[in-house]
Design a protein around this motif. Structure first.
Motif, PDB file in Angstrom:
ATOM      1  N   THR A  21       0.713  -1.376  -0.236  1.00 27.52           N
ATOM      2  CA  THR A  21      -0.054   0.290   0.412  1.00 27.52           C
ATOM      3  C   THR A  21       0.860   1.591   0.220  1.00 27.52           C
ATOM      4  OG1 THR A  21      -1.604  -1.499   1.039  1.00 27.52           O
ATOM      5  CG2 THR A  21      -2.027   0.893   1.689  1.00 27.52           C
ATOM      6  N   PRO A  22       0.645   2.101  -1.190  1.00 29.19           N
ATOM      7  CA  PRO A  22       1.271   3.506  -0.798  1.00 29.19           C
ATOM      8  C   PRO A  22       0.245   4.663  -0.293  1.00 29.19           C
ATOM      9  CG  PRO A  22       0.441   3.050  -3.575  1.00 29.19           C
ATOM     10  CD  PRO A  22      -0.638   1.769  -2.209  1.00 29.19           C
ATOM     11  N   TYR A  23       1.977   5.523  -0.019  1.00 30.18           N
ATOM     12  CA  TYR A  23       1.349   6.562   0.202  1.00 30.18           C
ATOM     13  C   TYR A  23       2.616   7.981  -0.008  1.00 30.18           C
ATOM     14  CZ  TYR A  23       1.213  11.558   3.283  1.00 30.18           C
ATOM     15  OH  TYR A  23       1.183  12.448   3.556  1.00 30.18           O
ATOM     16  N   ALA A  24       1.833   8.564  -0.733  1.00 27.16           N
ATOM     17  CA  ALA A  24       3.376   9.896  -1.198  1.00 27.16           C
ATOM     18  C   ALA A  24       2.980  10.959  -0.827  1.00 27.16           C
ATOM     19  CB  ALA A  24       3.615   9.525  -2.624  1.00 27.16           C
ATOM     20  N   ALA A  25       3.859  11.965  -0.464  1.00 32.50           N
ATOM     21  CA  ALA A  25       3.805  13.472  -0.696  1.00 32.50           C
ATOM     22  C   ALA A  25       4.715  14.181  -0.750  1.00 32.50           C
ATOM     23  CB  ALA A  25       2.728  13.710   0.833  1.00 32.50           C
ATOM     24  N   TYR A  26       4.376  15.798  -0.677  1.00 35.47           N
ATOM     25  CA  TYR A  26       4.973  16.433  -1.198  1.00 35.47           C
ATOM     26  C   TYR A  26       6.069  17.654  -1.157  1.00 35.47           C
ATOM     27  CZ  TYR A  26       8.598  20.011  -4.485  1.00 35.47           C
ATOM     28  OH  TYR A  26       9.603  20.672  -4.457  1.00 35.47           O
ATOM     29  N   GLY A  27       6.605  18.520  -0.496  1.00 38.65           N
ATOM     30  CA  GLY A  27       6.339  19.922  -0.255  1.00 38.65           C
ATOM     31  C   GLY A  27       8.217  19.894   1.299  1.00 38.65           C
ATOM     32  N   ALA A  28       8.219  20.862   1.451  1.00 34.29           N
ATOM     33  CA  ALA A  28       9.316  20.992   3.008  1.00 34.29           C
ATOM     34  C   ALA A  28       8.426  20.143   3.930  1.00 34.29           C
ATOM     35  CB  ALA A  28       9.306  22.470   2.609  1.00 34.29           C
ATOM     36  N   CYS A  29       9.904  20.992   4.995  1.00 32.72           N
ATOM     37  CA  CYS A  29       9.735  20.056   5.971  1.00 32.72           C
ATOM     38  C   CYS A  29       7.760  20.494   6.622  1.00 32.72           C
ATOM     39  CB  CYS A  29      10.474  20.537   7.115  1.00 32.72           C
ATOM     40  SG  CYS A  29      12.195  19.791   6.652  1.00 32.72           S
ATOM     41  N   ASN A  30       7.310  18.928   7.375  1.00 35.53           N
ATOM     42  CA  ASN A  30       6.534  19.553   8.534  1.00 35.53           C
ATOM     43  C   ASN A  30       5.999  20.425   9.110  1.00 35.53           C
ATOM     44  OD1 ASN A  30       4.961  17.145   6.593  1.00 35.53           O
ATOM     45  ND2 ASN A  30       5.405  15.785   8.481  1.00 35.53           N
ATOM     46  N   PRO A  31       4.976  21.484   8.578  1.00 33.36           N
ATOM     47  CA  PRO A  31       3.622  20.942   7.989  1.00 33.36           C
ATOM     48  C   PRO A  31       3.621  22.279   7.161  1.00 33.36           C
ATOM     49  CG  PRO A  31       3.365  23.062   9.847  1.00 33.36           C
ATOM     50  CD  PRO A  31       3.987  22.253  10.114  1.00 33.36           C
ATOM     51  N   GLY A  32       2.851  21.402   6.399  1.00 33.45           N
ATOM     52  CA  GLY A  32       2.454  21.552   4.958  1.00 33.45           C
ATOM     53  C   GLY A  32       3.046  20.988   4.018  1.00 33.45           C
ATOM     54  N   ARG A  33       2.725  20.094   3.718  1.00 32.94           N
ATOM     55  CA  ARG A  33       3.501  18.664   2.777  1.00 32.94           C
ATOM     56  C   ARG A  33       1.593  18.340   2.092  1.00 32.94           C
ATOM     57  NH1 ARG A  33       8.289  17.527   2.304  1.00 32.94           N
ATOM     58  NH2 ARG A  33       7.194  15.054   1.662  1.00 32.94           N
ATOM     59  N   VAL A  34       2.195  18.491   0.657  1.00 31.27           N
ATOM     60  CA  VAL A  34       0.585  17.651   0.220  1.00 31.27           C
ATOM     61  C   VAL A  34       0.872  16.138  -0.171  1.00 31.27           C
ATOM     62  CG1 VAL A  34      -0.319  20.185   0.013  1.00 31.27           C
ATOM     63  CG2 VAL A  34       1.453  18.749  -1.855  1.00 31.27           C
ATOM     64  N   THR A  35      -0.396  15.776  -0.196  1.00 33.80           N
ATOM     65  CA  THR A  35       0.149  14.135  -0.757  1.00 33.80           C
ATOM     66  C   THR A  35      -0.100  14.490  -1.850  1.00 33.80           C
ATOM     67  OG1 THR A  35      -2.427  14.078  -0.685  1.00 33.80           O
ATOM     68  CG2 THR A  35      -0.776  13.434   1.384  1.00 33.80           C
ATOM     69  N   LEU A  36       0.341  13.435  -3.060  1.00 36.84           N
ATOM     70  CA  LEU A  36       0.372  13.214  -3.957  1.00 36.84           C
ATOM     71  C   LEU A  36      -0.705  12.705  -4.674  1.00 36.84           C
ATOM     72  CD1 LEU A  36       4.123  11.964  -5.820  1.00 36.84           C
ATOM     73  CD2 LEU A  36       3.377  13.933  -5.044  1.00 36.84           C
ATOM     74  N   PRO A  37      -1.426  12.853  -5.964  1.00 31.68           N
ATOM     75  CA  PRO A  37      -2.971  12.343  -6.561  1.00 31.68           C
ATOM     76  C   PRO A  37      -2.876  10.997  -6.046  1.00 31.68           C
ATOM     77  CG  PRO A  37      -1.900  14.135  -7.126  1.00 31.68           C
ATOM     78  CD  PRO A  37      -0.804  14.551  -6.585  1.00 31.68           C
ATOM     79  N   ALA A  38      -3.928  10.733  -6.438  1.00 29.10           N
ATOM     80  CA  ALA A  38      -4.242   8.635  -6.383  1.00 29.10           C
ATOM     81  C   ALA A  38      -3.765   8.382  -7.426  1.00 29.10           C
ATOM     82  CB  ALA A  38      -5.588   8.570  -5.820  1.00 29.10           C
ATOM     83  N   ASP A  39      -4.061   9.527  -8.605  1.00 28.50           N
ATOM     84  CA  ASP A  39      -3.704   8.734 -10.262  1.00 28.50           C
ATOM     85  C   ASP A  39      -1.795   8.990 -10.549  1.00 28.50           C
ATOM     86  OD1 ASP A  39      -3.689  11.393  -9.871  1.00 28.50           O
ATOM     87  OD2 ASP A  39      -4.619  12.165 -11.698  1.00 28.50           O
ATOM     88  N   VAL A  40      -1.598  10.072  -9.605  1.00 32.31           N
ATOM     89  CA  VAL A  40       0.053  10.134 -10.201  1.00 32.31           C
ATOM     90  C   VAL A  40       0.456   8.936  -9.167  1.00 32.31           C
ATOM     91  CG1 VAL A  40       1.786  10.996  -9.777  1.00 32.31           C
ATOM     92  CG2 VAL A  40       0.080  11.907 -10.015  1.00 32.31           C
ATOM     93  N   ILE A  41       0.052   8.274  -8.635  1.00 29.46           N
ATOM     94  CA  ILE A  41       0.934   7.587  -7.320  1.00 29.46           C
ATOM     95  C   ILE A  41       0.554   5.736  -7.817  1.00 29.46           C
ATOM     96  CG2 ILE A  41       0.605   6.084  -4.884  1.00 29.46           C
ATOM     97  CD1 ILE A  41      -0.143   9.207  -3.516  1.00 29.46           C
TER      98      ILE A  41
END
Length: 210
Positions: free
Chosen positions: A105-125
């Motif tokens: 099962t995958p999880y993916a996100a992007y951004g600077a250090c927490n907080p403020g990160r955003v998850t990648l869309p499911a269709d990308v993952i």
């Protein structure tokens, strides 16, 4: 001292045998046991390569009581028996965290250090190719599993990656299980911090694409 991994290129004619290539490629170990008072130390190693269009990564894990409760894309898989790969293409200012439990099962996100990160869309993952092999030992408390990942450049949606040849990135590799029977945290490049936190790019190592 910060670690470095040299990531080798797989030519197009060998891409279909990428998993075999990774099996024969030198392995890196997750040999930093972090924030532990119980001494529990799963055995984890990985190998990494890249193609003209993707990053290839394989983990080998031996641990007690592999656990997976999360089954949907972008579920909180770090609570399960989980391996993680963080990579930054801009010297650590922003980075991708890619996380996978022992059933893939995958999880993916992007951004600077927490907080403020955003998850990648499911269709990308869903562009990730994920292969899992599991094995139970005789006493059923010791589990061995392998995870093979083929991550296309197109999944790194905040960077315009055409080729990685000659590119030097920052990143780290992890194993965790925040809500498993015995919580644990391992890393490739060491982290010095008083509380559990993988989101510390100042402790990333170097990934050099040859």
């Amino acid at each position: 001292m910060s670690k470095q991994i040299n990531c080798q290129f797989i030519s197009p004619e060998n891409e279909d045998n990428a998993a075999i290539f990774l099996n024969n490629y030198p392995k890196e170990k997750l040999n930093n046991l972090l924030w532990s008072e119980n001494g529990y130390f799963p055995e984890v190693s990985f190998s990494m390569a890249y193609t003209s269009s993707s990053i290839l990564l394989k983990y080998w894990v031996t641990e007690n009581y592999a656990e997976a409760r999360h089954t949907q894309v972008n579920d909180l898989v770090y609570k399960d028996s989980c391996v993680e790969f963080f990579i930054s293409f801009d010297n650590g200012a922003n980075y991708y965290n890619l996380e996978f439990n022992c059933i893939g099962t995958p999880y993916a996100a992007y951004g600077a250090c927490n907080p403020g990160r955003v998850t990648l869309p499911a269709d990308v993952i869903e562009q990730f190719k994920i292969f899992v092999k599991t094995e139970s030992f005789e006493n059923e408390s010791l589990s061995k599993w392998e995870l093979v990942l083929d991550i296309p450049f197109s999944a790194f949606i905040y960077d315009d990656i055409k080729s990685l040849k000659g590119v030097i990135c920052m990143g780290n590799f992890y194993k965790c299980g925040d809500e498993t029977t015995v919580p644990h945290y391992l890393s490739w490049n060491n982290i010095v911090n008083p509380v559990p936190n993988f989101h510390l790019p100042e402790f990333f190592g170097t990934i050099s694409f040859k």
